[in-house]
Scaffold this active site. Structure first.
Site, short mmCIF file in Angstrom:
data_model
loop_
_atom_site.label_atom_id
_atom_site.label_comp_id
_atom_site.label_asym_id
_atom_site.label_seq_id
_atom_site.Cartn_x
_atom_site.Cartn_y
_atom_site.Cartn_z
N PRO A 90 31.95 39.59 31.26
CA PRO A 90 31.43 40.80 31.47
C PRO A 90 31.25 40.33 33.10
CG PRO A 90 29.87 39.65 30.02
CD PRO A 90 31.25 39.43 29.79
N CYS A 91 31.83 41.50 33.95
CA CYS A 91 31.80 41.31 34.79
C CYS A 91 31.12 41.26 36.06
CB CYS A 91 33.38 43.23 34.87
SG CYS A 91 32.51 44.35 34.79
N GLN A 92 29.67 42.69 35.49
CA GLN A 92 28.84 42.74 36.59
C GLN A 92 28.15 41.78 36.82
OE1 GLN A 92 28.54 43.17 32.89
NE2 GLN A 92 27.85 45.54 32.66
#
EC number: 2.1.1.37
Length: 477
Positions: free
Chosen positions: A155-157
């Site tokens: 997950p890049c958030q």
């Protein structure tokens, strides 16, 4: 044959929803049902149809293991996929000759998409819930079976410049660290980690901007930019992996879309692999074909029968005035102010407002919702957002690749995916190194629009930053 009639309790069990949620679906006509007294009666087939076309309830974390009769093709190199999404990256590495034997995903709609298109694949849920031994067991591999490749885009958030940038303090950042742990435990020959550009500047520990300045203590080493990636590189190199990375524009790999992602390539033998081999260049440099365009991608997509969202009428008023490739800036000044309201006076480029795609350029980066005011992705001529079918073409999904879930979930899955062409370039690099074949290298090739994004350039830049702020005291301790 007549369908079986079921009640609210049975439907709730099938859809993994509460009984009250089932009653609401019946009341709103989402599931065909007949009210009898104080309860609802429905056809089981209608309930299962609803399950097949939507994402219901909590994520299905059931483990789907390979069946014994489904033997692995040992003639192909084996790959495992984590944070698989709609399998854009995985389809790319499959095209380069790998067999993906296991996928890992928690999102319910994505899991349905994976099983719909790869019904025989091993599928697990949250990577934090499984040991390396359990992962091997699900994939049908023994402790002695070597794993050729592990790929994943955590997950890049937690690292995105659009978010709070909590990095490894964020729950999603912790998933990233768990993924690194599983790579080191499973010891594949190669590992590939994909992420957003923000990971190049994300600190190990984030300090809000409101707590910076002369009245506050200076930033510590952990709070300087690049700390998160430095920690990842240290862990991988200490385990003996050679590591290279760069920021890549997918358009350089035949994708009809300008989309930039960091790709970290790790090799167990300690060797540092070269960069991905481009297949296209913006203006045909190095004798390569020019970037593919939106027209190239969708030229034979039917304009009828497509699945798409709609713009509100107040926005259509302005779209009717815009030609292919134009946006709000092409309106008269008074209409610019009218269309954007308070946003007209805000900072930033505002390039996503009232944006029509151009026919003869690559698409902008696909977003998870093409009809949000600040991130519109409108068809060049039709008065509508891009359709799901056009999204698939831009991301290079095959037309027969079925995306499950609601319309919004379909957009989200495709918009979040790694383009297939970029995945293929990743697989081709690993395959060439695995078989001893060479990789064509292009001196001074412009992989992205940014500077200092390759591993050596980036580390030199970060070292200078640390010396500037910390002097000889720079340390993560």
């Amino acid at each position: 044959m007549e369908s079986t009639k079921i009640g609210v309790e049975t439907a709730a069990n099938i859809l993994n929803l509460t009984q009250q949620q089932i009653r609401n679906l019946c009341r709103n006509g989402k599931i065909p049902a007949e009210r009898i007294g104080k309860t609802w009666i429905m056809d089981e087939s209608d309930v299962r149809d609803y399950f097949d076309t939507t994402s219901c309830g909590t994520a299905d974390n059931k483990v789907y293991t390979r069946k014994l009769e489904e033997s692995i093709n040992f003639e192909k190199p084996r790959a495992m996929s984590f944070f698989s999404g709609a399998m854009g990256l995985d389809q790319g590495i499959e095209k380069s000759g790998f067999e993906v034997v296991l996928a890992c995903e928690t999102d319910n709609a994505c899991r349905k998409t994976i099983l719909k298109n790869r019904p025989n694949i091993a599928l697990i849920g949250d990577v934090r819930d499984y040991s390396s031994e359990q992962i091997r067991e699900a994939a049908g591999l023994s402790e002695e079976d070597d794993i050729d490749l592990i790929v994943g885009g955590p997950p890049c958030q937690a690292f995105s410049t659009a978010g709070k940038r909590k990095g490894f303090e964020d729950e999603r950042g912790n998933v990233f660290l768990t993924f690194i742990d599983r790579i080191l435990e499973l010891r594949p020959k190669y590992a590939v980690i994909e992420n957003v550009r923000g990971i190049l500047s994300a600190p190990l520990k984030h300090r809000p901007h409101s707590m910076r300045g002369e009245e506050f203590d200076p930033l510590s080493a952990k709070e300087l930019k690049g700390g998160a990636l430095l920690r990842i590189l240290d862990v991988l190199r200490e385990a003996g992996y050679g590591v290279s990375f760069n920021l890549y524009n997918a358009a350089n790999f035949g994708v009809p879309q300008k989309r930039e992602r960091v790709v970290i390539v790790c090799s167990r033998d300690g060797e540092k692999l070269p960069f991905l081999e481009p297949t296209h260049a913006e203006n045909g440099e190095y004798g390569l074909p020019k970037w593919r365009t939106f027209r190239d991608a969708v030229s034979n997509v039917s304009l009828t029968g497509n699945n798409h969202l709609n713009f509100p009428e107040k926005r259509l008023k302005y779209y009717r005035m815009l030609a292919p490739g134009e946006n709000w800036r092409n309106l008269p000044l008074d209409l610019q102010k009218e269309a954007l309201g308070k946003s007209f006076y805000a900072g930033g480029g505002k390039t996503g407002f009232l944006r029509r795609l151009g026919w003869d350029k690559p698409s902008p980066t696909l977003v998870t919702h093409p009809a949000m005011p600040a991130t519109d992705l409108a068809h060049p001529e039709e008065h509508r957002p891009l359709s799901v079918e056009e999204y698939k073409r831009v991301q290079q999904f095959p037309d027969n690749w079925q995306i499950e879930g609601s319309l919004i979930e379909q957009y989200r899955q495709i918009g979040n995916a790694v383009p297939v062409g970029l995945g293929k370039a990743v697989g081709r690099l690993i395959m060439n190194h695995l078989t001893g074949e060479g990789v064509e290298e292009y001196k001074d090739f412009k992989y992205s629009r940014y500077r200092n994004t390759s591993d050596e350039q980036w580390e030199q830049m970060i070292e200078l930053e640390y010396k500037k702020h910390m002097g000889a005291k720079a340390s993560f301790a």
